[in-house]
Design a protein around this motif. Structure first.
Motif, PDB file in Angstrom:
ATOM      1  N   LEU A 155       0.858  -1.297  -0.041  1.00 16.18           N
ATOM      2  CA  LEU A 155      -0.095  -0.096   0.041  1.00 16.18           C
ATOM      3  C   LEU A 155       0.908   1.098  -0.014  1.00 16.18           C
ATOM      4  CD1 LEU A 155      -2.780   1.200   0.092  1.00 16.18           C
ATOM      5  CD2 LEU A 155      -2.790   1.252   2.703  1.00 16.18           C
ATOM      6  N   LEU A 156       1.821   1.216   0.979  1.00 11.36           N
ATOM      7  CA  LEU A 156       2.598   2.326   1.068  1.00 11.36           C
ATOM      8  C   LEU A 156       3.340   2.912  -0.242  1.00 11.36           C
ATOM      9  CD1 LEU A 156       3.141   4.733   2.808  1.00 11.36           C
ATOM     10  CD2 LEU A 156       5.203   3.513   3.878  1.00 11.36           C
ATOM     11  N   PRO A 157       4.031   1.870  -0.733  1.00 15.02           N
ATOM     12  CA  PRO A 157       4.661   2.261  -2.036  1.00 15.02           C
ATOM     13  C   PRO A 157       3.883   2.650  -3.217  1.00 15.02           C
ATOM     14  CG  PRO A 157       5.673   0.358  -1.102  1.00 15.02           C
ATOM     15  CD  PRO A 157       4.560   0.672  -0.379  1.00 15.02           C
ATOM     16  N   ILE A 158       2.807   2.090  -3.164  1.00 12.97           N
ATOM     17  CA  ILE A 158       1.895   2.078  -4.590  1.00 12.97           C
ATOM     18  C   ILE A 158       1.105   3.631  -4.349  1.00 12.97           C
ATOM     19  CG2 ILE A 158      -0.524   1.699  -5.275  1.00 12.97           C
ATOM     20  CD1 ILE A 158       0.155  -1.409  -4.955  1.00 12.97           C
ATOM     21  N   LEU A 159       1.063   4.099  -2.980  1.00  8.18           N
ATOM     22  CA  LEU A 159       0.554   5.317  -2.641  1.00  8.18           C
ATOM     23  C   LEU A 159       1.445   6.551  -2.994  1.00  8.18           C
ATOM     24  CD1 LEU A 159      -1.880   6.887  -1.379  1.00  8.18           C
ATOM     25  CD2 LEU A 159      -0.977   6.667   0.610  1.00  8.18           C
ATOM     26  N   PHE A 160       2.688   6.210  -2.527  1.00  8.61           N
ATOM     27  CA  PHE A 160       3.792   7.173  -2.965  1.00  8.61           C
ATOM     28  C   PHE A 160       4.112   7.355  -4.310  1.00  8.61           C
ATOM     29  CE2 PHE A 160       8.072   8.289  -3.604  1.00  8.61           C
ATOM     30  CZ  PHE A 160       8.265   9.594  -2.728  1.00  8.61           C
ATOM     31  N   ALA A 161       4.081   6.144  -5.056  1.00  7.39           N
ATOM     32  CA  ALA A 161       4.255   6.278  -6.663  1.00  7.39           C
ATOM     33  C   ALA A 161       3.121   6.952  -7.288  1.00  7.39           C
ATOM     34  CB  ALA A 161       4.438   4.888  -7.127  1.00  7.39           C
ATOM     35  N   ALA A 162       1.879   6.884  -6.581  1.00 12.44           N
ATOM     36  CA  ALA A 162       0.637   7.426  -7.292  1.00 12.44           C
ATOM     37  C   ALA A 162       0.716   8.970  -7.039  1.00 12.44           C
ATOM     38  CB  ALA A 162      -0.598   7.083  -6.759  1.00 12.44           C
ATOM     39  N   VAL A 163       1.332   9.401  -5.766  1.00 12.34           N
ATOM     40  CA  VAL A 163       1.362  10.755  -5.493  1.00 12.34           C
ATOM     41  C   VAL A 163       2.784  11.500  -6.415  1.00 12.34           C
ATOM     42  CG1 VAL A 163       1.827  12.593  -3.503  1.00 12.34           C
ATOM     43  CG2 VAL A 163       0.161  10.594  -3.128  1.00 12.34           C
ATOM     44  N   ALA A 164       3.561  10.717  -6.429  1.00 12.27           N
ATOM     45  CA  ALA A 164       4.684  11.195  -7.079  1.00 12.27           C
ATOM     46  C   ALA A 164       4.291  11.528  -8.345  1.00 12.27           C
ATOM     47  CB  ALA A 164       5.926  10.350  -6.960  1.00 12.27           C
ATOM     48  N   VAL A 165       3.691  10.643  -9.234  1.00  9.97           N
ATOM     49  CA  VAL A 165       3.447  10.723 -10.513  1.00  9.97           C
ATOM     50  C   VAL A 165       2.327  11.865 -10.832  1.00  9.97           C
ATOM     51  CG1 VAL A 165       1.873   9.629 -12.363  1.00  9.97           C
ATOM     52  CG2 VAL A 165       3.752   8.353 -11.344  1.00  9.97           C
ATOM     53  N   ALA A 166       1.550  12.012  -9.715  1.00 11.04           N
ATOM     54  CA  ALA A 166       0.213  12.986  -9.835  1.00 11.04           C
ATOM     55  C   ALA A 166       1.039  14.346  -9.680  1.00 11.04           C
ATOM     56  CB  ALA A 166      -0.730  12.989  -8.718  1.00 11.04           C
ATOM     57  N   LEU A 167       2.007  14.529  -8.940  1.00 11.84           N
ATOM     58  CA  LEU A 167       2.808  15.765  -8.553  1.00 11.84           C
ATOM     59  C   LEU A 167       3.527  16.158  -9.981  1.00 11.84           C
ATOM     60  CD1 LEU A 167       3.862  18.009  -6.534  1.00 11.84           C
ATOM     61  CD2 LEU A 167       5.817  16.453  -6.258  1.00 11.84           C
ATOM     62  N   LEU A 168       4.255  15.137 -10.341  1.00 14.80           N
ATOM     63  CA  LEU A 168       4.797  15.284 -12.037  1.00 14.80           C
ATOM     64  C   LEU A 168       3.910  15.785 -12.823  1.00 14.80           C
ATOM     65  CD1 LEU A 168       7.559  12.199 -11.790  1.00 14.80           C
ATOM     66  CD2 LEU A 168       7.762  14.639 -11.556  1.00 14.80           C
ATOM     67  N   ALA A 169       2.719  15.295 -13.069  1.00 16.59           N
ATOM     68  CA  ALA A 169       1.671  15.444 -14.087  1.00 16.59           C
ATOM     69  C   ALA A 169       1.339  16.887 -13.842  1.00 16.59           C
ATOM     70  CB  ALA A 169       0.686  14.556 -13.977  1.00 16.59           C
ATOM     71  N   ASN A 170       0.786  17.212 -12.443  1.00 15.52           N
ATOM     72  CA  ASN A 170       0.663  18.938 -12.092  1.00 15.52           C
ATOM     73  C   ASN A 170       1.672  19.653 -12.571  1.00 15.52           C
ATOM     74  OD1 ASN A 170      -1.145  20.710 -10.887  1.00 15.52           O
ATOM     75  ND2 ASN A 170       0.362  20.657  -9.309  1.00 15.52           N
ATOM     76  N   THR A 171       2.910  19.381 -12.263  1.00 13.27           N
ATOM     77  CA  THR A 171       4.109  20.181 -12.462  1.00 13.27           C
ATOM     78  C   THR A 171       4.226  20.290 -14.071  1.00 13.27           C
ATOM     79  OG1 THR A 171       5.203  19.473 -10.457  1.00 13.27           O
ATOM     80  CG2 THR A 171       6.625  20.880 -12.112  1.00 13.27           C
ATOM     81  N   LEU A 172       4.087  19.248 -14.879  1.00 12.09           N
ATOM     82  CA  LEU A 172       3.930  19.357 -16.205  1.00 12.09           C
ATOM     83  C   LEU A 172       2.886  20.311 -16.732  1.00 12.09           C
ATOM     84  CD1 LEU A 172       4.904  15.713 -17.392  1.00 12.09           C
ATOM     85  CD2 LEU A 172       6.105  17.729 -18.005  1.00 12.09           C
ATOM     86  N   MET A 173       1.954  20.334 -16.324  1.00 11.84           N
ATOM     87  CA  MET A 173       0.858  21.138 -16.727  1.00 11.84           C
ATOM     88  C   MET A 173       1.049  22.618 -16.160  1.00 11.84           C
ATOM     89  SD  MET A 173      -2.709  18.745 -16.409  1.00 11.84           S
ATOM     90  CE  MET A 173      -2.343  18.511 -14.510  1.00 11.84           C
ATOM     91  N   THR A 174       1.488  22.972 -15.047  1.00  5.26           N
ATOM     92  CA  THR A 174       1.272  24.321 -14.733  1.00  5.26           C
ATOM     93  C   THR A 174       2.869  24.831 -14.915  1.00  5.26           C
ATOM     94  OG1 THR A 174       2.336  23.293 -12.325  1.00  5.26           O
ATOM     95  CG2 THR A 174      -0.020  23.878 -12.603  1.00  5.26           C
ATOM     96  N   SER A 175       3.673  24.009 -15.078  1.00  7.52           N
ATOM     97  CA  SER A 175       5.220  24.707 -15.497  1.00  7.52           C
ATOM     98  C   SER A 175       5.907  23.977 -16.515  1.00  7.52           C
ATOM     99  CB  SER A 175       5.968  24.594 -14.398  1.00  7.52           C
ATOM    100  OG  SER A 175       5.603  25.382 -13.196  1.00  7.52           O
ATOM    101  N   PRO A 176       5.260  23.927 -17.936  1.00 14.12           N
ATOM    102  CA  PRO A 176       5.763  22.868 -18.651  1.00 14.12           C
ATOM    103  C   PRO A 176       7.118  23.342 -19.212  1.00 14.12           C
ATOM    104  CG  PRO A 176       3.978  24.544 -19.755  1.00 14.12           C
ATOM    105  CD  PRO A 176       4.253  24.556 -18.272  1.00 14.12           C
ATOM    106  N   ARG A 177       7.484  24.622 -19.277  1.00 12.33           N
ATOM    107  CA  ARG A 177       8.800  24.954 -19.683  1.00 12.33           C
ATOM    108  C   ARG A 177       9.929  24.596 -18.649  1.00 12.33           C
ATOM    109  NH1 ARG A 177      10.877  30.883 -21.167  1.00 12.33           N
ATOM    110  NH2 ARG A 177      12.763  30.323 -22.645  1.00 12.33           N
ATOM    111  N   GLU A 178       9.750  24.446 -17.650  1.00 13.32           N
ATOM    112  CA  GLU A 178      10.641  24.217 -16.630  1.00 13.32           C
ATOM    113  C   GLU A 178      10.771  22.712 -16.205  1.00 13.32           C
ATOM    114  OE1 GLU A 178       8.501  26.828 -16.021  1.00 13.32           O
ATOM    115  OE2 GLU A 178       9.720  28.530 -15.624  1.00 13.32           O
ATOM    116  N   SER A 179       9.499  22.050 -16.439  1.00 13.19           N
ATOM    117  CA  SER A 179       9.528  20.797 -16.340  1.00 13.19           C
ATOM    118  C   SER A 179      10.240  19.799 -17.727  1.00 13.19           C
ATOM    119  CB  SER A 179       7.882  20.102 -16.398  1.00 13.19           C
ATOM    120  OG  SER A 179       7.241  20.627 -15.139  1.00 13.19           O
ATOM    121  N   LEU A 180       9.674  20.359 -18.767  1.00 13.68           N
ATOM    122  CA  LEU A 180      10.382  19.745 -19.852  1.00 13.68           C
ATOM    123  C   LEU A 180      12.133  19.980 -20.014  1.00 13.68           C
ATOM    124  CD1 LEU A 180       7.647  20.579 -22.696  1.00 13.68           C
ATOM    125  CD2 LEU A 180       8.452  18.354 -21.386  1.00 13.68           C
ATOM    126  N   THR A 181      12.524  21.285 -19.494  1.00 14.25           N
ATOM    127  CA  THR A 181      13.965  21.588 -19.326  1.00 14.25           C
ATOM    128  C   THR A 181      14.510  20.440 -18.301  1.00 14.25           C
ATOM    129  OG1 THR A 181      13.622  23.798 -19.668  1.00 14.25           O
ATOM    130  CG2 THR A 181      15.612  23.203 -18.782  1.00 14.25           C
TER     131      THR A 181
END
Length: 142
Positions: free
Chosen positions: A89-115
């Motif tokens: 449960l804990l690794p799956i939850l952490f992975a889901a939160v990390a992927v969600a954080l990355l997706a959010n950052t890609l949408m809100t700051s695409p230039r910095e994320s892609l760099t």
């Protein structure tokens, strides 16, 4: 004499009483403007650099948690140096939160994320070169 001075995107014409001689006040004002411009640029550059590094760090946190799950599925009988609490449960939850954080950052700051992703990708040729060099060294011992 009128001398054009570049100020950002505007061009200001500065008039001097004496030909080609600037007063101390004009020199200091010009130096102060340049100092402020580079100070702001330097802070913004450092903030951008930390954005790239933090984003890249979260990419690897997500990959590490996902790899933990994959390795435990592929090698269920391998000796464990550490027991993860609340596994899986804990690794799956952490992975889901990390992927969600990355997706959010890609949408809100695409230039910095892609760099940040480009910085990571720039290391791939170096990795492949080192791996090839090590394979050659292993097959041809000196």
């Amino acid at each position: 004499k009128a001398v054009p001075v570049a100020e950002g995107r505007q061009i200001i014409v500065v008039a001097y009483n004496e030909p080609e001689v600037m007063g101390m006040r004009e020199i200091l004002a010009s130096l102060e403007r340049e100092y402020q411009r580079y100070k702001i640029l330097g802070e913004r550059t450092f903030d951008q650099l930390t954005d790239y590094v933090v984003f890249a760090g979260w990419v690897f946190y997500a990959l590490a948690s996902i790899s933990l799950i994959i390795f435990r599925i592929r090698m269920p009988d391998a000796p464990r140096g550490y027991r993860v609490p609340a596994y899986p449960l804990l690794p799956i939850l952490f992975a889901a939160v990390a992927v969600a954080l990355l997706a959010n950052t890609l949408m809100t700051s695409p230039r910095e994320s892609l760099t940040g992703l480009a910085f990571i990708a720039s290391g791939v040729p170096v990795f492949l070169w080192i791996r090839r060099r090590d394979k050659v060294a292993a097959t041809n011992p000196a």
